[in-house]
Design a protein around this motif. Sequence first.
Motif, short mmCIF file in Angstrom:
data_model
loop_
_atom_site.label_atom_id
_atom_site.label_comp_id
_atom_site.label_asym_id
_atom_site.label_seq_id
_atom_site.Cartn_x
_atom_site.Cartn_y
_atom_site.Cartn_z
N VAL A 246 0.84 -4.86 -7.44
CA VAL A 246 1.01 -4.61 -6.00
C VAL A 246 2.39 -5.07 -5.54
O VAL A 246 2.98 -4.45 -4.64
CB VAL A 246 -0.12 -5.28 -5.15
CG1 VAL A 246 -1.39 -4.51 -5.26
CG2 VAL A 246 -0.34 -6.72 -5.53
N GLU A 249 4.62 -2.31 -6.25
CA GLU A 249 4.43 -1.23 -5.27
C GLU A 249 5.14 -1.56 -3.97
O GLU A 249 5.74 -0.70 -3.33
CB GLU A 249 2.93 -1.02 -5.02
CG GLU A 249 2.25 -0.29 -6.18
CD GLU A 249 0.79 0.08 -5.90
OE1 GLU A 249 0.27 0.93 -6.63
OE2 GLU A 249 0.22 -0.47 -4.94
N SER A 250 5.04 -2.84 -3.56
CA SER A 250 5.70 -3.23 -2.32
C SER A 250 7.21 -3.06 -2.43
O SER A 250 7.87 -2.54 -1.53
CB SER A 250 5.40 -4.71 -2.00
OG SER A 250 4.01 -4.91 -1.96
N HIS A 252 8.71 -1.11 -4.34
CA HIS A 252 9.00 0.32 -4.37
C HIS A 252 9.19 0.86 -2.96
O HIS A 252 10.04 1.70 -2.69
CB HIS A 252 7.88 1.08 -5.09
CG HIS A 252 8.24 2.51 -5.40
ND1 HIS A 252 7.33 3.41 -5.86
CD2 HIS A 252 9.41 3.20 -5.33
CE1 HIS A 252 7.92 4.58 -6.04
NE2 HIS A 252 9.20 4.46 -5.71
N ARG A 253 8.40 0.31 -2.02
CA ARG A 253 8.51 0.79 -0.64
C ARG A 253 9.90 0.53 -0.06
O ARG A 253 10.39 1.30 0.74
CB ARG A 253 7.45 0.11 0.22
CG ARG A 253 6.07 0.66 -0.08
CD ARG A 253 5.02 0.15 0.87
NE ARG A 253 3.80 0.94 0.74
CZ ARG A 253 2.68 0.67 1.38
NH1 ARG A 253 2.61 -0.38 2.18
NH2 ARG A 253 1.61 1.43 1.22
N THR A 350 4.08 9.20 -8.45
CA THR A 350 4.61 9.46 -7.10
C THR A 350 5.56 10.63 -7.13
O THR A 350 6.10 10.98 -8.17
CB THR A 350 5.35 8.22 -6.58
OG1 THR A 350 5.94 8.55 -5.33
CG2 THR A 350 6.46 7.79 -7.53
N ALA A 355 7.29 6.40 -1.66
CA ALA A 355 6.62 5.27 -2.33
C ALA A 355 5.14 5.29 -1.99
O ALA A 355 4.67 4.54 -1.15
CB ALA A 355 7.27 3.97 -1.90
N ALA A 357 1.73 4.20 -2.64
CA ALA A 357 1.16 3.14 -3.47
C ALA A 357 -0.28 3.43 -3.81
O ALA A 357 -0.98 4.11 -3.07
CB ALA A 357 1.27 1.82 -2.75
N THR A 358 -0.74 2.90 -4.88
CA THR A 358 -2.14 3.08 -5.27
C THR A 358 -2.94 1.83 -4.91
O THR A 358 -3.93 1.88 -4.17
CB THR A 358 -2.22 3.31 -6.79
OG1 THR A 358 -1.35 4.40 -7.11
CG2 THR A 358 -3.63 3.66 -7.22
N TYR A 375 1.01 1.54 -15.83
CA TYR A 375 1.17 1.80 -14.39
C TYR A 375 2.34 1.00 -13.82
O TYR A 375 3.23 1.54 -13.16
CB TYR A 375 -0.13 1.47 -13.64
CG TYR A 375 0.02 1.70 -12.14
CD1 TYR A 375 -0.04 3.00 -11.62
CD2 TYR A 375 0.27 0.65 -11.27
CE1 TYR A 375 0.14 3.22 -10.27
CE2 TYR A 375 0.44 0.86 -9.92
CZ TYR A 375 0.37 2.16 -9.41
OH TYR A 375 0.56 2.37 -8.06
N VAL A 379 5.82 2.40 -12.15
CA VAL A 379 6.26 2.13 -10.78
C VAL A 379 7.65 1.48 -10.82
O VAL A 379 8.55 1.86 -10.07
CB VAL A 379 5.24 1.23 -10.03
CG1 VAL A 379 5.76 0.92 -8.63
CG2 VAL A 379 3.89 1.91 -9.95
N CYS A 383 10.98 2.67 -9.18
CA CYS A 383 11.76 1.82 -8.27
C CYS A 383 13.24 1.94 -8.60
O CYS A 383 14.08 2.13 -7.73
CB CYS A 383 11.37 0.35 -8.43
SG CYS A 383 9.81 -0.05 -7.68
#
Length: 1603
Positions: A246, A249-250, A252-253, A350, A355, A357-358, A375, A379, A383
Amino acid sequence: MSGTSSPEAVKKLLENMQSDLRALSLECKKKFPPVKEAIVLCFRLHFTKDNITNNTAAATVRQVVTVVFERMVAEDERHRDIIEQPVLVQGNSNRRSVSTLKPCAKDAYMLFQDLCQLVNADAPYWLVGMTEMTRTFGLELLESVLNDFPQVFLQHQEFSFLLKERVCPLVIKLFSPNIKFRQGSSTSSSPAPVEKPYFPICMRLLRVVSVLIKQFYSLLVTECEIFLSLLVKFLDADKPQWLRAVAVESIHRFCVQPQLLRSFCQSYDMKQHSTKVFRDIVNALGSFIQSLFLVPPTGNPATSNQAGNNNLGGSVSAPANSGMVGIGGGVTLLPAFEYRGTWIPILTITVQGSAKATYLEMLDKVEPPTIPEGYAMSVAFHCLLDLVRGITSMIEGELGEVETECQTTTEEGSSPTQSTEQQDLQSTSDQMDKEIVSRAVWEEMVNACWCGLLAALSLLLDASTDEAATENILKAELTMAALCGRLGLVTSRDAFITAICKGSLPPHYALTVLNTTTAATLSSKSYSVQGQSVMMISPSSESHQQVVAVGQPLAVQPQGTVMLTSKNIQCMRTLLNLAHCHGAVLGTSWQLVLATLQHLVWILGLKPSSGGALKPGRAVEGPSTVLTTAVMTDLPVISNILSRLFESSQYLDDVSLHHLINALCSLSLEAMDMAYGNNKEPSLFAVAKLLETGLVNMHRIEILWRPLTGHLLEVCQHPNSRMREWGAEALTSLIKAGLTFNHDPPLSQNQRLQLLLLNPLKEMSNINHPDIRLKQLECVLQILQSQGDSLGPGWPLVLGVMGAIRNDQGESLIRTAFQCLQLVVTDFLPTMPCTCLQIVVDVAGSFGLHNQELNISLTSIGLLWNISDYFFQRGETIEKELNKEEAAQQKQAEEKGVVLNRPFHPAPPFDCLWLCLYAKLGELCVDPRPAVRKSAGQTLFSTIGAHGTLLQHSTWHTVIWKVLFHLLDRVRESSTTADKEKIESGGGNILIHHSRDTAEKQWAETWVLTLAGVARIFNTRRYLLQPLGDFSRAWDVLLDHIQSAALSKNNEVSLAALKSFQEILQIVSPVRDSDKPETPPVVNVPVPVLIGPISGMSRPFVRTDSIGEKLGRYSSSEPPIVTDELEDLNLWWAAWNTWYRIGSESTKPPITFDKLTFIPSQPFLTALIQIFPALYQHIKTGFNMDDLQKLGVILHSAISVPISSDASPFILPSYTEAVLTSLQEAVLTALDVLQKAICVGPENMQIMYPAIFDQLLAFVEFSCKPPQYGQLETKHIANAKYNQAEWVALNYVPFAERSLEVVVDLYQKTACHKAVVNEKVLQNIIKTLRVPLSLKYSCPSESTWKLAVSSLLRVLSIGLPVARQHASSGKFDSMWPELANTFEDFLFTKSIPPDNLSIQEFQRNENIDVEVVQLISNEILPYANFIPKEFVGQIMTMLNKGSIHSQSSSFTEAEIDIRLREEFSKMCFETLLQFSFSNKVTTPQEGYISRMALSVLLKRSQDVLHRYIEDERLSGKCPLPRQQVTEIIFVLKAVSTLIDSLKKTQPENVDGNTWAQVIALYPTLVECITCSSSEVCSALKEALVPFKDFMQPPASRVQNGES
């Protein structure tokens, strides 16, 4: 409401509330019952046991919260126009700040504040009555408010305060379990509410953080720094997998928001004493990716907890077949990363640039989900890609804007008006400040992220097994490299490029350029970035990649082969792409790019073809390159891209282009170093690409020409032939292309550029390799064929190239260079500047001197003739142009203060051109090869003959002294020192004629040609040469040359020298028109035929101006020059002296003789003597006795020279014919000319007659005594053996006889001349004739004595009267005894007639004797009184002797009658008788003759009778010989006749003595009576009868005494 209410009722209630809320939101103005009760109610309902109720309540709460904030937004909208004074927010108190808010805003504030309280597990301030609240739900509500109504928090300070004071601390507090937790460590000792990180809260916290950072970053700078640092920590390897997922993922945002990243960078990385957040994020991603490869993906505790250093020792790696997915029985390979046995699949997660996120969206999960393998990696990978894409597109966009703004301002600023100028300056400076700030941010961003990015991308690139992933990685590296390049960040740019380069090459490929560049820092295993450890992992070699090519590495000592995989090819294409699209920003990295490409091209076996493009070709040595079909189809494409890459260099700016050229040059230098010392195939990549780059940049060739060609010239000198060949190919192609390119301005107007382009061609001449020179010359030939007309000022360079070929450079080179020259001479002479013509002459001359190929030398002489013809035809134009040029140069020289220096100065420039041509031909005239000398000589003299009239008068001085005499000197020297060794053959199977079989003989031919040529010029151009000041000196020098040639020991040369001598003596002195001679000119005096034709002055000159005009031009002020008579005489006397020296030297007999003794030939001597008559015409006025003496010596010596036996058949007639040789003819002619001249000349010349007689008489003597030539033994011609070195004496008889005839003729004319009389010529003639006359039958030729007799008779017939005339003077006294002796010697010769003499001959000879006696009786005795007595006495004695037969024992009886010369005796006797009875004695002298004659006669008779009686007695019975009988009869008859005659004579005329002598005969007669011969008896009777008259009685004494 009680908790027992039915769920339906609750649901119904909630729906009503929702509808009410809707109404509320629509009619915000109305006062509703407070909202908070409704909210509390909904919250409480949310926490019931019933799921439906829960969910519906949750939805309602969310809606209620939204409505509250929407009301506030609506309220703000209404009050927007009313500007309020904002009240400062009080720092600490919560409640006091509310007072400034409006009602709706107040509600919203209170609600948000309570939500924070509830999540923090504190009691609410506003929502009184709330009993419970889950953190997850609270966080969701907070997130939705923050996400949906950011403007509320940004516009109202009260809300901003809440964010800072409530939300951020809350988040940080809730994060603490995640921070403290270490996977694998013992449980934390801190009293946290949750032992372990709790997925739902953690995930929701991260969502909140995302919103905070995204929406309120500007408000919460410090807080965000903390959040971001936390995020980075969550990526650590010791955090749970789900947490890391996670966190990624963050991150990536943020990565998809470049502006946000920019803000991070500005706020943190660019501030001092601040965490380098942006850098950490990127590095953390890098470490994260590395850790995924190093740490097993299962959550098992690992042995080591240090990031990045975990060993894979005990960990379980992915199953080997995990990448395989079965589909329909087939096996396909999943996209994945694989590194050192760790296999990680790539998941499609993606869409690029977003971005999605899953795990951040899994709001319903309570337990941490299982993260699928790969995974987190996928990601993180995205990124990186998004980060790169975002940053680069943002920065490049901004850069583009800045650049366009700069352009527009500069364009606008180019014509500013007065009013706006100040303004523009202001805006420009603002803009510049802005740009400086922006640039600092861009650079910081790149500097912060490049290390981490590069580390991660390099690793991924190495691990990638998927083409698409590889493509993405390469694209990222490429865009980063390009961006760094644009920003001028060299280190980072080079690092990215190095990464791509390494990817293109096989693993562990030894390419020094990649290991020694700035990227060296990266190759260390690990380096620290702000305390963050980033690991550089060396590429693994065991990647499962498809091998597409096997080739040889490019190394000095290739070790085995290397393999290229499809990924290598992919990297290569990226590299090509980079170079193609971003060449302008590569700068020094071109070195890296090109070095890599060179190695790849080598491994793939691409070879350069024409124009520099690379085409697939076989490797020359070593194992052939092995290529799969896949790469085979790729090769043409790669080759094409490579070409396009260099084609695109035309769009690079000048600096970038220089970087490219420098890189290619240094690459080429490396290739050259590698190729030293071996002849293996070198790498020609750099050379080929230099060519390609040059060809496409022709429009600005000047800026790169020098470095480009300078390097290629070095390549041309390389010992490796293939390397050289390509260097030359590239250089010549560039030069040709440069000349044909359509430059602006055109080359014809840009001479500097043209010379610049041609200069390397000239420089190639300094290279000694023949193959390079051949290329150079082929290039010249092509340039001539295509550009010849427009070379202009480039001609000297081009001609210089042809002229630079040396003799030792091989036949083919010389031939090619000569082809070029031929082309120039045939086609381009009119198009080149006239100043270059001299160079053409020099070059043509230098080819003549090359001794590799005779034909070339000869043809080049032909070219020189063509050039001279061209000069002649275009003379005027050339002269004008040269004079113009000369004036310009003169001016320049004066300005610089130097003296203008050119050959043959100060002759005019056009004349100098001619002189250069003559000088060149002159050099060729002394070439070692005879054929060249001959051809050059003929050409030189033809040229001077045909075109010499174009020269200025003064230039002739130079022609004579510097060209012709200089040449003669050299030829003479070479000829005299030439080798006498025999040359066997002329190379190949050519036989050499014996007349040319030694070097000396071959040089002789040259000497002949040269001397003849110079003489001809002196003859035909006399009118030009004579007015020159030092003509007489030149004449002397010429004569000296003629003399030395004539005296050379070579028949050919000496004879030719005389021909030349003859030629220059044919010259007529120019005369004034007024003095036209009335008499024909002296040269018309008969001159013997000369050997060989001689061109006189009659030769027509094909010239526009006549000779008269020429002469007029030289002295227009005066009448035409007439040579001074005196000077003319001097010239002829000089010639006479030369002639005399030649004659005396050449005919002087040598002291010793052997086989090799040189004896002049007959033709030589003939020619020598033939010159005299012509010469004499000019010098006769001063010709004196001394000169005649000298002449005589030469004539005598010349005649004496024998001939060699092998030449005799050609010179001598058969011995029997009485013919003169031409030499003898010439000698007589010379004397003839002389005597004729004396004859018509003045008195004083006549003293020479005697000398001429002497000379002729000397020749007459040769009839009996041939002359001796020194000590030489000569043989008679009949005995000489042909073809042996023997000397043969000539037959001098015809010559002597002819001389005698001449003497007689001359004497006839000159007998009375005083000199002839005084010098006793007659006596000399007689003396000379006495020799053959006395020899008579012993003479070598019978004709001689007969001619001598007849000549004597003729001479005497003329001379005796003269002698009588001068009797008194005593001048002839000495002649008489000589004459008497001569008669005596002839008439009573001691020589015996030959046995075979016929009777008729004898009679004829007797007649000659009779003629002599007749002469005596007619011409001498009648004039006895003028003649000395002794002489007469001698004559009488002789007659007496002749009148008595002399017996010859050799005669046979039959012949006696004839042989006794009866006629002769008779004639003698009669003459005696005749003079015994001269009746009329006029003088005492005559009486004396008679008396003498009688006494002689009587004595003679007495002797004969006595002898007869004696013989008769002795003979007894035998009869006496017939002749004796005849003689006695004749005497008896004579006695009777005498007595008769005496009786008839008057008594006083007869001397008493005579009678006494007569009477004394009587007794003797009586004694004869006893003879037996009847004939004698009858004669005796007749003789005795007259005695009766003497019978008288004796008289008395007295009487007698009286009488």
